[in-house]
Structure formats: structure tokens, C-alpha cells
Motif scaffolding. Structure first.
Motif, short mmCIF file in Angstrom:
data_model
loop_
_atom_site.label_atom_id
_atom_site.label_comp_id
_atom_site.label_asym_id
_atom_site.label_seq_id
_atom_site.Cartn_x
_atom_site.Cartn_y
_atom_site.Cartn_z
N GLU A 27 0.81 -1.22 0.00
CA GLU A 27 0.00 0.00 0.00
C GLU A 27 0.85 1.28 0.00
O GLU A 27 0.44 2.30 -0.53
CB GLU A 27 -0.92 0.03 1.23
CG GLU A 27 -1.86 -1.15 1.33
CD GLU A 27 -1.36 -2.21 2.30
OE1 GLU A 27 -2.12 -3.15 2.59
OE2 GLU A 27 -0.19 -2.10 2.75
N PHE A 39 -6.50 3.44 5.21
CA PHE A 39 -6.58 1.99 4.99
C PHE A 39 -8.02 1.50 4.88
O PHE A 39 -8.37 0.83 3.89
CB PHE A 39 -5.78 1.25 6.06
CG PHE A 39 -4.31 1.29 5.80
CD1 PHE A 39 -3.66 0.24 5.18
CD2 PHE A 39 -3.56 2.40 6.15
CE1 PHE A 39 -2.30 0.29 4.90
CE2 PHE A 39 -2.20 2.46 5.89
CZ PHE A 39 -1.57 1.40 5.26
N TYR A 43 -9.56 -0.01 1.45
CA TYR A 43 -10.04 -1.40 1.46
C TYR A 43 -11.55 -1.49 1.34
O TYR A 43 -12.07 -2.57 1.01
CB TYR A 43 -9.52 -2.12 2.70
CG TYR A 43 -8.13 -2.66 2.51
CD1 TYR A 43 -7.92 -3.98 2.12
CD2 TYR A 43 -7.01 -1.84 2.66
CE1 TYR A 43 -6.64 -4.47 1.90
CE2 TYR A 43 -5.73 -2.32 2.46
CZ TYR A 43 -5.55 -3.64 2.07
OH TYR A 43 -4.28 -4.13 1.84
N THR A 56 -4.20 -8.44 3.01
CA THR A 56 -3.59 -7.10 3.08
C THR A 56 -2.19 -7.11 2.49
O THR A 56 -1.62 -8.17 2.22
CB THR A 56 -3.49 -6.62 4.53
OG1 THR A 56 -2.45 -7.36 5.21
CG2 THR A 56 -4.80 -6.79 5.28
N TRP A 91 -10.11 -1.14 10.49
CA TRP A 91 -9.57 -1.71 9.25
C TRP A 91 -10.19 -3.08 8.99
O TRP A 91 -10.73 -3.35 7.91
CB TRP A 91 -8.05 -1.80 9.36
CG TRP A 91 -7.32 -2.19 8.13
CD1 TRP A 91 -7.78 -2.16 6.84
CD2 TRP A 91 -5.97 -2.67 8.06
NE1 TRP A 91 -6.80 -2.60 5.97
CE2 TRP A 91 -5.68 -2.90 6.69
CE3 TRP A 91 -4.98 -2.90 9.01
CZ2 TRP A 91 -4.44 -3.39 6.26
CZ3 TRP A 91 -3.73 -3.36 8.59
CH2 TRP A 91 -3.47 -3.60 7.23
N ILE A 95 -13.07 -4.05 5.91
CA ILE A 95 -12.79 -5.04 4.86
C ILE A 95 -13.86 -6.12 4.83
O ILE A 95 -14.27 -6.58 3.76
CB ILE A 95 -11.41 -5.70 5.07
CG1 ILE A 95 -10.28 -4.68 5.09
CG2 ILE A 95 -11.14 -6.73 3.97
CD1 ILE A 95 -8.93 -5.29 5.37
N VAL A 104 -4.26 -10.89 7.20
CA VAL A 104 -3.13 -9.98 7.26
C VAL A 104 -1.88 -10.72 6.79
O VAL A 104 -1.58 -11.81 7.27
CB VAL A 104 -2.90 -9.45 8.69
CG1 VAL A 104 -1.61 -8.66 8.78
CG2 VAL A 104 -4.09 -8.60 9.14
#
Length: 432
Positions: A27, A39, A43, A56, A91, A95, A104
């Protein structure tokens, strides 16, 4: 029902609604190493796109050694403030708001941490299994660039290996606490886990080197530690190299397969097949014949269903995945790299070589790619393609004999598209 749209349940019980994964991409937008508001904003574009699951970009397990100065990193022990923990939860929640599970990707760069990336002094050497320097080229400029940017790493002590293991476990605990459904260990692209697995970079003779099994010991301890620290339902995957196996001599393939068997037995839920490193950036080799971004090339001809030969070479790492499948028929395999058509993806799944299709750069251009194109029944096969313009370096950079510069230009460009989404903008459509 097509194979692409069929569900899949992993060994941990995680249910994937389909076989399409938004693969990990850098990113490059966390200068303070925290997943701030950019973020979830970025996302959110993937959250509603109909993906089977979302991975991610690199989240570094060490604050000292980063892959880039703008990587997200796991908070230091006792440094996870309520505000920071809320940012992580936001985050994860964003998502997964449409039911798509998210993982992750955990990483430690090892010898591939560039100068200025991480909380360390200019005199602090990178860490690696052994003191083997990067080789970005044999001529003067690459050797100087390697020396300045990376230097020769220092061989890790046993205590430092144990510390790195605990950092990965802490990273998984952080992801679990935030509400992510799992993690993927980055064991490819020349990062620390890959450095331990490879005989080219791991020259140790202790419990972490000397044989294929001992070179895998670090990652085995990481997997077992994560299993003990999270829950049986927490997904643990790993990304592993393929293309560099052939460079390890006649025993390279067997050594890699032996390590995979140990890793599977340790309790992973899937293996992603990828490949390449800073020395050999084969993970960035698609679309080389496409028009250059910013060029005035004529519009592409109308889309056609790819020939069988085109479909056969569409996935860079599919042949290696077929070999892994022969040895380990039950482990779900994900292949990432080069897929550009629904027909090619279906063919890969039908061959039995893989169970999950990973999509990187096209997902940064069309974040809702499954919903809009690949799983959209109203889009015929001939139109269910996504071929991108090639990212070209500037003329001066093209004169520098370092192969990874091209990979860096690719990564920076598509990281920039993610950055646009982080600002609430749409990515630039570079389809041809």
C-alpha cells in the motif's frame, strides 16, 4: 455453477464464498506504521467487490526492520494504545463488512530492509540467517547500490531467531485481536522466512540450518506458536517461492517439497505459490507486451477468448503448483501471478493444480473485479479479461543495470493506485 464461483472451506473451517482472492500488494501509505483512515477507505473498495477473501499488503512484524518506510508494522509490546487498537479494528471491520474474510500478510524483510526503513541507526546492519549480501548485479552501479541501500547483513544469533519467531506470533495475535480471520506468512520474494528456507542464503549449521528440515524449523515454530496463541478457527496460510527452486541444483525441488510437507503438517490451511526476489523479480513479469502507460498506442483489438497455449502460460507458477498437488493432494493451493482472463482462471482450477486464484495488480485497477467482470454472468467469456498497460521506467532508470528497478517501478505505480483509493479517489483505469 462455475468453479470460480464455487465456495471453498479451508481446514480451519473458514468458508470462502468463491475462489477469487485479492492478493497482497504494497500500500505504501503508512509513514507512521499505523493503519490510519486511509486503509479502511482504500479497502472499502475491495470489501464490496465480491472477492472470496482479501489479503492485506505486507505488515511488518518488526518496527526496526521494514520493507519500506511506509509499511504498516505490528505495534511494539505495550504500545498498542486504545486509539491504535481501534484503528486496527476499524480496518478489519471495514474489509469484512460484506462478509468477505480478510487476512493480514505478515512479513520480516531480513536482508531486504533498505536504508532508512525502520527505527534503527545508519550503522545498524540488516539481519539474516547468514551473512550473505544481496546480488543486484555484478557491474559497478548495482554493487554500489547494494552496498549503500542494504549492505551485507549480520548473521542472526539464536536469540535473535527466537525473537523473530515471537514477533510473527505477536503479529498473528494482533490480527486476531483486531478481528481479522487469519494471517498469511510471507515466505517468498526473498524476505526473511524465504531466506531461512533457501540453501543460498541459509548457511547455518545449528538447529535452523544445514538440512531442508532444519532450514524450515523457524517457520515451523512460527506456525505452531500462532496456533497456540490464537484459535483453531484462525486461518494460517503461507506464501512460498517456486521459480528459484530450479536454481538450487538437482535436489532443490525435493528439498522444497520436503519443507512443504513439514509446513503442512505444522498446521497451515493453504499455500500460496509465488516466486522471485529483489535479485530475480519474477513476481512482476506480466503485461510486458502491453502498451506502455501514458503511450499513444492505438486502441487494443476487440477481446477474444485466449488460445489454449495462452491459457497454459497465463499463470506463471502453475506448473510448480501441479507438482505440489501430486505430492500433497489435500492442501488447498493458491496461485498468484499473470492471470488475466476468466477462461484462463477456470482452466487452472479445472486442471486441479490450484484451488484459489490470486489477483494482484488488476485488483488495484478494478477493485470490484469479481462482481463487475469475472463473476458477472452478463459478461461473456470473450469480454471477461483484464489486460493492463505496462508500467515503463524513465529513460534514466532504464540505463541502470538493476533488474529490480523495473519491479520497483511496477510496485510503486500500483501502490499509488491504492493510495488514490485511500484518498477517496478511484484508481486510474489502465486496461487495454
Amino acid at each position: 455453477m462455475s468453479l470460480l464461483s464455487s465456495p471453498l472451506t479451508l481446514r480451519c473451517g473458514l468458508e470462502l464464498p468463491n475462489r477469487l482472492t485479492k492478493a497482497a500488494m504494497a500500500e505504501i501509505m503508512a509513514p507512521k506504521q499505523n493503519p490510519d483512515d486511509k486503509f479502511p477507505r482504500a479497502y472499502s473498495e475491495w470489501a464490496d467487490g465480491g472477492w472470496g477473501f482479501i489479503i492485506t499488503g505486507n505488515v511488518q512484524v518488526s518496527q526496526t526492520y521494514l520493507g519500506s518506510p511506509k509499511d504498516v508494522a505490528i505495534p511494539l509490546p505495550n504500545a498498542g494504545t486504545p486509539a491504535l487498537q481501534e484503528a486496527w479494528r476499524n480496518w478489519a471491520t471495514t474489509i469484512q463488512r460484506s462478509g468477505t474474510p480478510a487476512l493480514v500478510q505478515l512479513c520480516h524483510p531480513g536482508r531486504q530492509s533498505p536504508q532508512g526503513a525502520g527505527k534503527r541507526s545508519i550503522l545498524t546492519k540488516n539481519l539474516a540467517p547468514s551473512a550473505v549480501a544481496l546480488n543486484l548485479g555484478s557491474s559497478f552501479i548495482p554493487r554500489v547500490a547494494t552496498s549503500v541501500m542494504f549492505g551485507t547483513p549480520r548473521e542472526m544469533t539464536r536469540a535473535e531467531v527466537t525473537e523473530a519467531i515471537q514477533q510473527f506470533i505477536a503479529g498473528a495475535k494482533q490480527a486476531h485481536l483486531a478481528g481479522f480471520k487469519g494471517i498469511e506468512l510471507h515466505g517468498a520474494h526473498g524476505y526473511l522466512i524465504a531466506q531461512f528456507l533457501s540453501p543460498k542464503t541459509n548457511l547455518r549449521t545449528d538447529e535452523f540450518g544445514g538440512t531442508p528440515a532444519k532450514r524450515a524449523e523457524m517457520v515451523l515454530r512460527i506456525i505452531k506458536g500462532i496456533r497456540a496463541a490464537t484459535s483453531p478457527q484462525f486461518c494460517v496460510g503461507i506464501k512460498m517461492n517456486s521459480v528459484d527452486v530450479s536454481e538450487q541444483g538437482d535436489g532443490g525441488l525435493q528439498a522444497c517439497l520436503e519443507q512443504m510437507g513439514l509446513i503442512i503438517n505444522a498446521g497451515v490451511d493453504f499455500i500460496e505459490i509465488s516466486g522471485g526476489s529483489y535479485e530475480d523479480p519474477s513476481m512482476f513479469q506480466a503485461d510486458r507486451t502491453a502498451p506502455v502507460i501514458g503511450s499513444t498506442a492505438a486502441p487494443a483489438a476487440p477481446a477474444r477468448i485466449p488460445k489454449a497455449s495462452t491459457r497454459a502460460r497465463e499463470a506463471f507458477f502453475l506448473d510448480f503448483a501441479k507438482t505440489v498437488r501430486e505430492y500433497y493432494p489435500k492442501i488447498p493451493l493458491m496461485v498468484t501471478g499473470g492471470f488475466r482472463s476468466r477462461v484462463g482462471m477456470e482452466a487452472a482450477l479445472e486442471s486441479g493444480a490450484c484451488d484459489i486464484i490470486g489477483i494482484g495488480r488488476p485488483a488495484a485497477v478494478v477493485p470490484k473485479l469479481p462482481k463487475l467482470v469475472l463473476l458477472n454472468k452478463e459478461v461473456v467469456d470473450a469480454d471477461a479479461t483484464i489486460r493492463l498497460k505496462h508500467v515503463e521506467m524513465g529513460w534514466l532508470m532504464r540505463k541502470v543495470p538493476i533488474k529490480s528497478l523495473g519491479a520497483g517501478a511496477e510496485g510503486a505505480y500500483y501502490g499509488g493506485q491504492i493510495g488514490r483509493m485511500g484518498k477517496g479517489l478511484q484508481p486510474i483505469d489502465t486496461r487495454v
